[in-house]
Design a protein around this motif. Sequence first.
Motif, PDB file in Angstrom:
ATOM      1  N   THR A 136     -65.179 109.583 106.532  1.00  0.00           N
ATOM      2  CA  THR A 136     -66.162 108.830 105.741  1.00  0.00           C
ATOM      3  C   THR A 136     -66.580 107.569 106.505  1.00  0.00           C
ATOM      4  O   THR A 136     -67.761 107.230 106.564  1.00  0.00           O
ATOM      5  CB  THR A 136     -65.587 108.422 104.364  1.00  0.00           C
ATOM      6  OG1 THR A 136     -64.258 107.938 104.542  1.00  0.00           O
ATOM      7  CG2 THR A 136     -65.580 109.589 103.387  1.00  0.00           C
ATOM      8  N   THR A 176     -69.963 102.860  99.650  1.00  0.00           N
ATOM      9  CA  THR A 176     -69.308 102.435  98.410  1.00  0.00           C
ATOM     10  C   THR A 176     -67.996 103.181  98.195  1.00  0.00           C
ATOM     11  O   THR A 176     -66.987 102.595  97.796  1.00  0.00           O
ATOM     12  CB  THR A 176     -70.261 102.677  97.211  1.00  0.00           C
ATOM     13  OG1 THR A 176     -71.475 102.000  97.496  1.00  0.00           O
ATOM     14  CG2 THR A 176     -69.677 102.166  95.920  1.00  0.00           C
ATOM     15  N   VAL A 177     -68.036 104.479  98.473  1.00  0.00           N
ATOM     16  CA  VAL A 177     -66.829 105.297  98.284  1.00  0.00           C
ATOM     17  C   VAL A 177     -65.684 104.778  99.168  1.00  0.00           C
ATOM     18  O   VAL A 177     -64.543 104.666  98.712  1.00  0.00           O
ATOM     19  CB  VAL A 177     -67.158 106.784  98.576  1.00  0.00           C
ATOM     20  CG1 VAL A 177     -65.911 107.588  98.873  1.00  0.00           C
ATOM     21  CG2 VAL A 177     -67.904 107.379  97.392  1.00  0.00           C
ATOM     22  N   THR A 208     -63.839 110.233  94.324  1.00  0.00           N
ATOM     23  CA  THR A 208     -64.004 108.830  93.935  1.00  0.00           C
ATOM     24  C   THR A 208     -64.770 108.722  92.614  1.00  0.00           C
ATOM     25  O   THR A 208     -64.476 107.866  91.777  1.00  0.00           O
ATOM     26  CB  THR A 208     -64.718 108.049  95.060  1.00  0.00           C
ATOM     27  OG1 THR A 208     -63.971 108.255  96.253  1.00  0.00           O
ATOM     28  CG2 THR A 208     -64.795 106.563  94.763  1.00  0.00           C
ATOM     29  N   PHE A 209     -65.716 109.610  92.443  1.00  0.00           N
ATOM     30  CA  PHE A 209     -66.469 109.635  91.179  1.00  0.00           C
ATOM     31  C   PHE A 209     -65.514 109.857  90.010  1.00  0.00           C
ATOM     32  O   PHE A 209     -65.506 109.086  89.040  1.00  0.00           O
ATOM     33  CB  PHE A 209     -67.528 110.744  91.228  1.00  0.00           C
ATOM     34  CG  PHE A 209     -68.259 110.915  89.928  1.00  0.00           C
ATOM     35  CD1 PHE A 209     -69.295 110.065  89.576  1.00  0.00           C
ATOM     36  CD2 PHE A 209     -67.885 111.908  89.042  1.00  0.00           C
ATOM     37  CE1 PHE A 209     -69.951 110.212  88.366  1.00  0.00           C
ATOM     38  CE2 PHE A 209     -68.531 112.067  87.824  1.00  0.00           C
ATOM     39  CZ  PHE A 209     -69.569 111.214  87.493  1.00  0.00           C
ATOM     40  N   ILE A 260     -74.002 105.540  99.312  1.00  0.00           N
ATOM     41  CA  ILE A 260     -72.999 106.100  98.407  1.00  0.00           C
ATOM     42  C   ILE A 260     -71.654 106.242  99.138  1.00  0.00           C
ATOM     43  O   ILE A 260     -70.594 105.978  98.564  1.00  0.00           O
ATOM     44  CB  ILE A 260     -73.484 107.441  97.796  1.00  0.00           C
ATOM     45  CG1 ILE A 260     -72.564 107.872  96.660  1.00  0.00           C
ATOM     46  CG2 ILE A 260     -73.598 108.546  98.809  1.00  0.00           C
ATOM     47  CD1 ILE A 260     -73.119 109.024  95.830  1.00  0.00           C
ATOM     48  N   VAL A 261     -71.700 106.595 100.400  1.00  0.00           N
ATOM     49  CA  VAL A 261     -70.441 106.754 101.149  1.00  0.00           C
ATOM     50  C   VAL A 261     -69.855 105.385 101.507  1.00  0.00           C
ATOM     51  O   VAL A 261     -68.637 105.193 101.459  1.00  0.00           O
ATOM     52  CB  VAL A 261     -70.628 107.657 102.387  1.00  0.00           C
ATOM     53  CG1 VAL A 261     -69.302 107.844 103.127  1.00  0.00           C
ATOM     54  CG2 VAL A 261     -71.168 109.026 101.979  1.00  0.00           C
ATOM     55  N   VAL A 297     -66.685 111.702  97.853  1.00  0.00           N
ATOM     56  CA  VAL A 297     -67.523 111.148  96.780  1.00  0.00           C
ATOM     57  C   VAL A 297     -67.083 111.750  95.441  1.00  0.00           C
ATOM     58  O   VAL A 297     -66.921 111.045  94.443  1.00  0.00           O
ATOM     59  CB  VAL A 297     -69.019 111.465  97.027  1.00  0.00           C
ATOM     60  CG1 VAL A 297     -69.860 111.130  95.795  1.00  0.00           C
ATOM     61  CG2 VAL A 297     -69.550 110.696  98.241  1.00  0.00           C
ATOM     62  N   LYS A 298     -66.857 113.050  95.454  1.00  0.00           N
ATOM     63  CA  LYS A 298     -66.484 113.740  94.215  1.00  0.00           C
ATOM     64  C   LYS A 298     -65.176 113.165  93.651  1.00  0.00           C
ATOM     65  O   LYS A 298     -65.069 112.867  92.455  1.00  0.00           O
ATOM     66  CB  LYS A 298     -66.338 115.241  94.539  1.00  0.00           C
ATOM     67  CG  LYS A 298     -66.610 116.130  93.368  1.00  0.00           C
ATOM     68  CD  LYS A 298     -66.671 117.598  93.774  1.00  0.00           C
ATOM     69  CE  LYS A 298     -66.712 118.456  92.529  1.00  0.00           C
ATOM     70  NZ  LYS A 298     -66.579 119.881  92.778  1.00  0.00           N
TER      71      LYS A 298
END
Length: 430
Positions: free
Chosen positions: A264, A283-284, A215-216, A280-281, A212-213
């Motif tokens: 993931t 989406t990632v 991808t953010f 959120i995952v 997530v980090k």
Amino acid sequence: MIGTGYVGLVSGACFADFGHVVTCVDKDASKIERLEQGIMPIYEPGLDQLVAKNVKEERLFFTTDPADAIKNADAVFIAVGTPSRRGDGHADLSYVYGAAEEIAQLMDGYTVVVTKSTVPVGTGDEVEEIIRKTRPDAEFAVVSNPEFLREGAAIKDFKVPDRVVVGTEEERAKEVMSELYRPLYLNETPILFTARRTSELIKYAANAFLAVKITFINEIADLCEKVGANVQEVSRGIGLDNRIGKKFLNAGPGYGGSCFPKDTLALTKTANDHGAPIRIVDTVVEVNAARKKAMATKIIDAMGGDVSGKTIGMLGLAFKPNTDDMRDAPSLDIIPALQAAGAKVRAYDPESMKEASHMLEDVVFCDGPYHAIEGADAMVIVTEWDQFRALDLDRAKTMLNENIVVDLRNIYAPADMAKRGFKYVSVGRE
Ligand code: UGA
């Protein structure tokens, strides 16, 4: 140690180096034979020396025969593969269950069976069930002990970890695990004892959070490109906040490797199956897959929108430096897309070309970075190997047809590259 893949081999060698006696078991006879001769099946810095030293000092043994290894063991680690199952993305646990059965048949006396492989929540329960069914008389405990090893830095990650997670509530098993990791007490490594299911989930949560980090920051990079901001400075600006932390905020072509993509996906499957989706995952996973493909478009745009008949020199193929691992590497999406657009690809990677040659077609594999860009219309940096960080750029210029550099790892400074006369495109920076 059942399984001499990445995790089994590194863990086995490191435990032996701590002073324990370790036998690594693998069904693959030729692999075991090569290991006995000191030939490593993977490239991991320092691993060959560590194995050689511990073999010589008679703490590390290799065998295809699990009988003796398991019979005499205080702890048996399951470190076999858990690939994504074809079709549905769930982790394929057949190797884990197979190992559990084998261990059950062979173990003698109280044995701690440890799952080191990354396994979905509840796998420990299943392993326990299998062992109990196979050997109703056996004295044993099943413990979860996830690994947090980064390829390329695995030995350090094993020996100087941020933490060790041990999932068991059984006192006797805790004692055995504490004894195994006792060498780490000297460094004051936190050893976190949790329930087994919690430990299994910690592993997935850690990898998913890091994904997530990344991808953010990758999406912030895209925004930076639109609004004229610099993603490296944004990373630094947010990363200095201790609550955020500065690691894993390097924008790039999307994460790859044997862990983040698989884990993931497996986490989202588990979450959906339990009716607790982690959106959120979800989406990632989607954003990262699209990003890897979009990198080809970025390169094509940098080359004026049409690459047909053009030649591209690629530096780096592995999913990250210091490994020969090509699994889910961004280069596997980028190169076929460039070829489909009509480009010819030349490539150089210090370690992964052999592996890559089985996965890519029509790529000219080269002897070094300058050879890869010889006669190319653009140089594209895909993996940030140290040796690419200080290239002789004047020499590079004489090799290239056009002075175009696409740096998907942001290892050069845009202003400097412009001054040197390159058309330089990077990620999230102007
Ligand atoms: C990852 C975790 O970092 C380990 O803690 C974990 O044990 C391991 O998975 C596993 O589950 O076995 P690894 O896949 O070896 O380790 O590699 P990472 O260093 O985490 O990199 C993963 C991907 O993220 C690479 O493609 C890398 O280029 C990318 N990345 C990483 C970025 O794009 N930006 C960053 O800031 C960091």
